[in-house]
Scaffold this motif. Sequence first.
Motif, PDB file in Angstrom:
ATOM      1  N   ASN A 190     -51.872  28.478  57.266  1.00 17.29           N
ATOM      2  CA  ASN A 190     -52.623  27.527  56.446  1.00 17.29           C
ATOM      3  C   ASN A 190     -54.107  27.590  56.857  1.00 17.29           C
ATOM      4  O   ASN A 190     -54.610  26.732  57.587  1.00 17.29           O
ATOM      5  CB  ASN A 190     -52.063  26.112  56.627  1.00 17.29           C
ATOM      6  N   TRP A 191     -54.791  28.614  56.350  1.00 22.58           N
ATOM      7  CA  TRP A 191     -56.189  28.796  56.719  1.00 22.58           C
ATOM      8  C   TRP A 191     -57.099  27.685  56.194  1.00 22.58           C
ATOM      9  O   TRP A 191     -58.071  27.319  56.878  1.00 22.58           O
ATOM     10  CB  TRP A 191     -56.687  30.161  56.247  1.00 22.58           C
ATOM     11  N   PRO A 192     -56.880  27.140  54.994  1.00 22.78           N
ATOM     12  CA  PRO A 192     -57.739  26.036  54.553  1.00 22.78           C
ATOM     13  C   PRO A 192     -57.740  24.858  55.525  1.00 22.78           C
ATOM     14  O   PRO A 192     -58.794  24.268  55.803  1.00 22.78           O
ATOM     15  CB  PRO A 192     -57.152  25.646  53.193  1.00 22.78           C
ATOM     16  N   ALA A 193     -56.557  24.536  56.070  1.00 15.73           N
ATOM     17  CA  ALA A 193     -56.484  23.421  57.020  1.00 15.73           C
ATOM     18  C   ALA A 193     -57.190  23.767  58.328  1.00 15.73           C
ATOM     19  O   ALA A 193     -57.918  22.937  58.894  1.00 15.73           O
ATOM     20  CB  ALA A 193     -55.020  23.076  57.293  1.00 15.73           C
ATOM     21  N   ILE A 194     -56.993  24.990  58.801  1.00 16.01           N
ATOM     22  CA  ILE A 194     -57.654  25.407  60.042  1.00 16.01           C
ATOM     23  C   ILE A 194     -59.164  25.450  59.846  1.00 16.01           C
ATOM     24  O   ILE A 194     -59.938  25.006  60.705  1.00 16.01           O
ATOM     25  CB  ILE A 194     -57.117  26.781  60.486  1.00 16.01           C
ATOM     26  N   GLY A 195     -59.603  25.981  58.693  1.00 18.70           N
ATOM     27  CA  GLY A 195     -61.028  26.042  58.423  1.00 18.70           C
ATOM     28  C   GLY A 195     -61.656  24.660  58.348  1.00 18.70           C
ATOM     29  O   GLY A 195     -62.767  24.437  58.855  1.00 18.70           O
ATOM     30  N   SER A 196     -60.954  23.731  57.716  1.00 19.23           N
ATOM     31  CA  SER A 196     -61.462  22.360  57.622  1.00 19.23           C
ATOM     32  C   SER A 196     -61.591  21.736  58.999  1.00 19.23           C
ATOM     33  O   SER A 196     -62.564  21.011  59.282  1.00 19.23           O
ATOM     34  CB  SER A 196     -60.526  21.527  56.743  1.00 19.23           C
ATOM     35  N   LEU A 197     -60.635  22.028  59.871  1.00 20.64           N
ATOM     36  CA  LEU A 197     -60.672  21.494  61.224  1.00 20.64           C
ATOM     37  C   LEU A 197     -61.865  22.028  62.006  1.00 20.64           C
ATOM     38  O   LEU A 197     -62.468  21.312  62.817  1.00 20.64           O
ATOM     39  CB  LEU A 197     -59.371  21.852  61.952  1.00 20.64           C
ATOM     40  N   LEU A 198     -62.238  23.279  61.707  1.00 21.66           N
ATOM     41  CA  LEU A 198     -63.329  23.932  62.450  1.00 21.66           C
ATOM     42  C   LEU A 198     -64.657  23.901  61.697  1.00 21.66           C
ATOM     43  O   LEU A 198     -65.627  24.525  62.121  1.00 21.66           O
ATOM     44  CB  LEU A 198     -62.948  25.387  62.749  1.00 21.66           C
ATOM     45  N   LYS A 241     -57.943  41.668  58.499  1.00 21.98           N
ATOM     46  CA  LYS A 241     -59.291  41.101  58.502  1.00 21.98           C
ATOM     47  C   LYS A 241     -59.304  39.651  58.032  1.00 21.98           C
ATOM     48  O   LYS A 241     -58.522  39.263  57.151  1.00 21.98           O
ATOM     49  CB  LYS A 241     -60.230  41.925  57.613  1.00 21.98           C
ATOM     50  N   LEU A 242     -60.216  38.907  58.617  1.00 24.72           N
ATOM     51  CA  LEU A 242     -60.502  37.537  58.193  1.00 24.72           C
ATOM     52  C   LEU A 242     -61.991  37.420  57.915  1.00 24.72           C
ATOM     53  O   LEU A 242     -62.817  37.981  58.639  1.00 24.72           O
ATOM     54  CB  LEU A 242     -60.114  36.536  59.286  1.00 24.72           C
ATOM     55  N   GLU A 243     -62.323  36.681  56.859  1.00 29.31           N
ATOM     56  CA  GLU A 243     -63.723  36.384  56.557  1.00 29.31           C
ATOM     57  C   GLU A 243     -63.961  34.900  56.781  1.00 29.31           C
ATOM     58  O   GLU A 243     -63.236  34.062  56.244  1.00 29.31           O
ATOM     59  CB  GLU A 243     -64.058  36.766  55.117  1.00 29.31           C
ATOM     60  N   VAL A 244     -64.991  34.605  57.577  1.00 30.12           N
ATOM     61  CA  VAL A 244     -65.280  33.222  57.964  1.00 30.12           C
ATOM     62  C   VAL A 244     -66.687  32.868  57.506  1.00 30.12           C
ATOM     63  O   VAL A 244     -67.643  33.607  57.772  1.00 30.12           O
ATOM     64  CB  VAL A 244     -65.147  33.038  59.488  1.00 30.12           C
ATOM     65  N   LYS A 245     -66.807  31.742  56.835  1.00 27.63           N
ATOM     66  CA  LYS A 245     -68.117  31.247  56.399  1.00 27.63           C
ATOM     67  C   LYS A 245     -68.369  29.894  57.047  1.00 27.63           C
ATOM     68  O   LYS A 245     -67.587  28.966  56.903  1.00 27.63           O
ATOM     69  CB  LYS A 245     -68.175  31.140  54.878  1.00 27.63           C
ATOM     70  N   SER A 256     -65.343  25.202  58.761  1.00 27.12           N
ATOM     71  CA  SER A 256     -65.600  26.518  58.190  1.00 27.12           C
ATOM     72  C   SER A 256     -64.637  26.785  57.035  1.00 27.12           C
ATOM     73  O   SER A 256     -63.700  26.024  56.783  1.00 27.12           O
ATOM     74  CB  SER A 256     -65.416  27.622  59.254  1.00 27.12           C
ATOM     75  N   THR A 257     -64.895  27.888  56.342  1.00 28.08           N
ATOM     76  CA  THR A 257     -63.986  28.383  55.317  1.00 28.08           C
ATOM     77  C   THR A 257     -63.469  29.740  55.773  1.00 28.08           C
ATOM     78  O   THR A 257     -64.253  30.648  56.058  1.00 28.08           O
ATOM     79  CB  THR A 257     -64.697  28.535  53.960  1.00 28.08           C
ATOM     80  N   ILE A 258     -62.133  29.885  55.850  1.00 25.37           N
ATOM     81  CA  ILE A 258     -61.524  31.101  56.371  1.00 25.37           C
ATOM     82  C   ILE A 258     -60.633  31.713  55.299  1.00 25.37           C
ATOM     83  O   ILE A 258     -59.769  31.027  54.731  1.00 25.37           O
ATOM     84  CB  ILE A 258     -60.693  30.821  57.644  1.00 25.37           C
ATOM     85  N   HIS A 259     -60.855  33.009  55.024  1.00 25.08           N
ATOM     86  CA  HIS A 259     -60.048  33.716  54.034  1.00 25.08           C
ATOM     87  C   HIS A 259     -59.553  35.032  54.622  1.00 25.08           C
ATOM     88  O   HIS A 259     -60.363  35.807  55.146  1.00 25.08           O
ATOM     89  CB  HIS A 259     -60.853  34.022  52.761  1.00 25.08           C
ATOM     90  N   PRO A 260     -58.255  35.312  54.530  1.00 24.31           N
ATOM     91  CA  PRO A 260     -57.780  36.653  54.889  1.00 24.31           C
ATOM     92  C   PRO A 260     -58.156  37.644  53.793  1.00 24.31           C
ATOM     93  O   PRO A 260     -58.176  37.299  52.606  1.00 24.31           O
ATOM     94  CB  PRO A 260     -56.259  36.483  54.991  1.00 24.31           C
ATOM     95  N   VAL A 261     -58.484  38.873  54.165  1.00 27.33           N
ATOM     96  CA  VAL A 261     -58.840  39.904  53.200  1.00 27.33           C
ATOM     97  C   VAL A 261     -57.556  40.550  52.712  1.00 27.33           C
ATOM     98  O   VAL A 261     -56.926  41.329  53.430  1.00 27.33           O
ATOM     99  CB  VAL A 261     -59.780  40.954  53.817  1.00 27.33           C
ATOM    100  N   VAL A 262     -57.162  40.244  51.487  1.00 22.23           N
ATOM    101  CA  VAL A 262     -55.871  40.678  50.973  1.00 22.23           C
ATOM    102  C   VAL A 262     -55.853  42.174  50.703  1.00 22.23           C
ATOM    103  O   VAL A 262     -54.879  42.868  51.014  1.00 22.23           O
ATOM    104  CB  VAL A 262     -55.524  39.904  49.674  1.00 22.23           C
ATOM    105  N   ALA A 263     -56.929  42.716  50.137  1.00 21.33           N
ATOM    106  CA  ALA A 263     -56.925  44.111  49.692  1.00 21.33           C
ATOM    107  C   ALA A 263     -57.102  45.108  50.833  1.00 21.33           C
ATOM    108  O   ALA A 263     -56.831  46.290  50.663  1.00 21.33           O
ATOM    109  CB  ALA A 263     -58.029  44.323  48.655  1.00 21.33           C
TER     110      ALA A 263
END
Length: 462
Positions: free
Chosen positions: A275-283, A297-301, A285-292
Amino acid sequence: MAEFTRQRGKRQVDSGLGSVLDLLLANARLVLGVSGAAVLAIATLVVKRLIDRATSPRDDGDPKAEQKTLEESWQDLALIKATQKPPKKQRKEDLSVPLLSPAQSPVPGEAHEPKVCSAPLETSQVESSPPRCLTLQEKLLSHSSWLAVPKVHASLTPQLSRSICTQLQNFLRSKCPELPFGSLFLSGPLLDGLGVLSADHVHFMLPVVLDTTLWSLIPGEDTVVRNPQYWMIKRTDLEYFPRGSSPWDRFIVGQYLSSNTLNDTLHKMLVASINWPAIGSLLGSTIHPVVASQDLKLEVKHDQLELSITLFPMVEMEGKVLLSAPPEGLVENLWLESFHRAEVSRVKELDAGDSGARQLCLRILNSVCKSHPTLHKLSGSPLTHVILHLSATTLDWAEESLADRYQQVLEELVGYLEKGVLPSYFNHRINLFGELLEEEIDEMGFMLYRAIFEPELLLKEK
């Protein structure tokens, strides 16, 4: 008929090109003088040869013809190297040079010593030139001054990365308690200090803990790719310890621990299970795994930075560090031997022993190559191994010799590219240029060759 048309078109191109070159060289002699025109003529000859080879039909499958073409390319570069730059002409209207009186006028047929100008050299330069010409040493030190990462990023990136690392570690332990993963730890340029331009990339190293009594390493030369840098991890004693005796048996393909299968499993977890949205909210940040991506890889903003994280499963056995980073293609189950830890340790050890500037030189070279579209594949390990090779024969690495060492590294690189072989410092059977294309080698060699004589090509102000 088609061949005739092709030959006719080639003759027309050659004729048009020849006319342009003749006109260019005729005017070059007037403007540049004989020496300058000679330089331009040789460079023009090189270009014409390259065009001829590009437009001529290739003898596919003929290794002798390909070798001849490669040798001709480097001979062309040697032509340019053998030609010295023409000396700069002094401006006739320069008022810093006193005019000759009639009594001082040279007599025809009589040799005279040239008058030495007592004014500083800067006063005789062209008006558009900068007031002070920087030496290569000064340019390198100036270039290195902007390599430092902003303090905010330097502190925030490790802090944010460790927080994400902890969340990922907790998930793996709860989701896969049967798999003995080791503790995740951070790696990458920011922590190593050998080539970071910005704090935007971090590696997560995930240890895969194996029972050495159930697994053994197959040397790279014995694998299907015959590459000494890629290894296979074989499951042993299956007749005594059947499948299921090791928790990693679920990733076996043909009795080998499959790096592809392990990566696929982890990729699905990163994309669908966490659950990256929840982890990102806690930190914050916005965290997205790179699907393709084939990589993990993870992209963090974050408000103050953007971060890319790459996860590397790794195995340490028999003194080797193997990454789950198989080569592209249909080949599976291969593990890439990494020398990164040994590279960083050795460079820092050498610098500590003689107060050298190897790390500074490496940071500059990495920044130059990484940001250059032609040279970016040379950044990282290849540059480190060239410096390690050079350190074995060159002892003076003081900061005062930075310019000399920088030039020497470029020359060494050109030499390795000319051969198409850069042996690993830790295993001479491994060719670090083995995956480069011939065209890439030629382009890199030509660019570095020019940079030896024109450092400003690479050391541009940012």
